[in-house]
Design a protein around this motif. Structure first.
Motif, PDB file in Angstrom:
ATOM      1  N   UNK A   1       3.884   1.542   4.243  1.00  0.00           N
ATOM      2  CA  UNK A   1       4.431   2.484   2.979  1.00  0.00           C
ATOM      3  C   UNK A   1       4.627   2.068   2.173  1.00  0.00           C
ATOM      4  N   UNK A   2       4.351   0.566   1.623  1.00  0.00           N
ATOM      5  CA  UNK A   2       4.190  -0.034   0.473  1.00  0.00           C
ATOM      6  C   UNK A   2       3.139   0.226  -0.440  1.00  0.00           C
ATOM      7  N   UNK A   3       3.751  -0.095  -1.804  1.00  0.00           N
ATOM      8  CA  UNK A   3       2.845   0.035  -2.930  1.00  0.00           C
ATOM      9  C   UNK A   3       1.152  -0.178  -1.889  1.00  0.00           C
ATOM     10  N   UNK A   4       1.681  -1.566  -1.795  1.00  0.00           N
ATOM     11  CA  UNK A   4       0.003  -2.705  -1.916  1.00  0.00           C
ATOM     12  C   UNK A   4      -0.575  -1.561  -0.952  1.00  0.00           C
ATOM     13  N   UNK A   5      -0.392  -0.991   0.060  1.00  0.00           N
ATOM     14  CA  UNK A   5      -0.811  -0.210   1.084  1.00  0.00           C
ATOM     15  C   UNK A   5      -2.003   0.951   0.461  1.00  0.00           C
ATOM     16  N   UNK A   6      -0.676   1.400  -0.089  1.00  0.00           N
ATOM     17  CA  UNK A   6      -1.405   2.216  -1.504  1.00  0.00           C
ATOM     18  C   UNK A   6      -2.705   1.995  -2.481  1.00  0.00           C
ATOM     19  N   UNK A   7      -2.525   1.190  -2.991  1.00  0.00           N
ATOM     20  CA  UNK A   7      -3.569   0.815  -3.548  1.00  0.00           C
ATOM     21  C   UNK A   7      -4.428   0.565  -2.656  1.00  0.00           C
ATOM     22  N   UNK A   8      -4.528   0.185  -2.280  1.00  0.00           N
ATOM     23  CA  UNK A   8      -5.606  -0.718  -1.071  1.00  0.00           C
ATOM     24  C   UNK A   8      -6.523   1.005  -0.440  1.00  0.00           C
TER      25      UNK A   8
END
Length: 345
Positions: free
Chosen positions: A288-295
């Protein structure tokens, strides 16, 4: 040799300090996370995932390893039914190895919950999910791990005008040209098949069978068949993976049907007997981090965070989609699979 003034030396010193502080920021945050410290002592994380195709889940795995060094991640990426069956065999033999399960079939989680095989956990960051997907289970036994869209895909060099709806797949022009996965193997295909019954009745399958489709297992097989030249149109096709392959220069494209893309949720849970429970909790938080959603955005998947936009400006608001009601879902899915087997094969 250049001579620096005192002011320049001070300025350079402050810049170097700022760079070092910035580079140390993420490790300090990780070191200060007690869950990370507990997970690092466990030293490993076993992922059984079928919700994302290989590249996307590998990108997520690699980002997790980069953020949390010292945890060895072992990834089993197979079809949803395959990873679920493996977990059930492990539980049956009292040899649990899975730490994090990710599949596209809600019934996997309701069945595991009935036998007390899931660990309750409230992950950090759920407040950033789209509102409708924040509280799927009142006991926090499972959570959304992926938002999946099912559409039509096709070979653009051979198909000038692809079918624009699910019913258009039944046109005689597509006989012998369609590829599709199996609802017995893929959660996304099962939800598509059930949606077709809801929309068009059981007769849809009889007409679809008359088209003589090539039936594989996973919905990813539609992309494989199109790229191999075995078929030119895919039914129940993976929207995101097809777009990823298109972006990589492969001859495949997608068509969002006028009678709705089918939305299904990939879910995730931690088995109650997970050998590395803290690492599993840390990974769930990481989703649920921004990093994963960017991926996810880079790989053309719907993002898990409402504050991270999808690729190409798409969103749940500007795509027509349909999601099956969850009431009596187990019976309906089982009946649909039985009907599929007796009609399509």
């Amino acid at each position: 040799m250049k001579h620096y003034t005192r002011r320049e030396v001070l300025r350079l010193g402050m810049s170097a300090t700022a760079v070092m502080a910035g580079s140390a920021l993420l490790p300090v945050r990780a070191q200060d996370n007690p869950l990370y410290q507990a997970a690092r002592k466990e030293g490993a994380l076993n992922l059984y995932w079928g919700s994302y195709e290989q590249k996307t889940i590998e990108d997520i795995r690699d980002a997790f390893v980069n953020r949390y060094p010292g945890i060895q991640v072992n990834l089993l990426r197979q079809g949803s039914q395959t990873v679920y069956t493996r977990l059930r065999l492990e539980l049956q033999n009292n040899a649990a190895n899975c730490d994090s399960l990710g599949t596209t079939n809600l019934l996997h989680y309701t069945e595991l919950k009935k036998i007390n095989a899931l660990m309750p956990y409230q992950p950090a960051g759920v407040e950033h999910l789209p509102q409708a997907f924040r509280a799927l289970d009142p006991d926090n036994m499972f959570h959304v791990g992926a938002i999946s869209l099912t559409s039509i895909n096709f070979q653009p060099q051979k198909v000038a005008t692809p079918p624009d709806s699910w019913q258009a797949l039944l046109d005689e022009a597509w006989r012998g040209k369609i590829t599709v996965g199996s609802p017995a193997s893929s959660g996304d295909v099962a939800h598509w098949a059930l949606a077709m019954r809801h929309k068009y009745g059981d007769d849809f399958f009889k007409k679809f069978a008359a088209q003589k489709p090539k039936v594989g297992q996973s919905n990813v097989d539609t992309v494989t068949d199109i790229l191999a030249g075995e078929r030119v149109v895919g039914a129940a096709a993976p929207f995101s993976y097809s777009l990823t392959q298109k972006a990589a220069g492969q001859p495949v494209d997608v068509k969002v049907p006028t009678d709705d893309a089918i939305l299904n949720l990939g879910l995730t849970a931690i088995p109650a007997k997970a050998p590395h429970p803290n690492a599993a909790k840390l990974f769930t938080d990481f989703l649920y981090t921004t990093e994963v959603s960017q991926i996810l955005s880079r790989n053309f998947w719907p993002t898990l965070r409402a504050d991270v936009p999808w690729a190409d400006g798409r969103s749940l608001e500007n795509i027509k989609w349909y999601r099956n009601p969850t009431d009596d879902l187990a019976r309906q899915v089982n009946d649909t699979i039985a009907l599929w087997r007796s009609t399509v094969g």
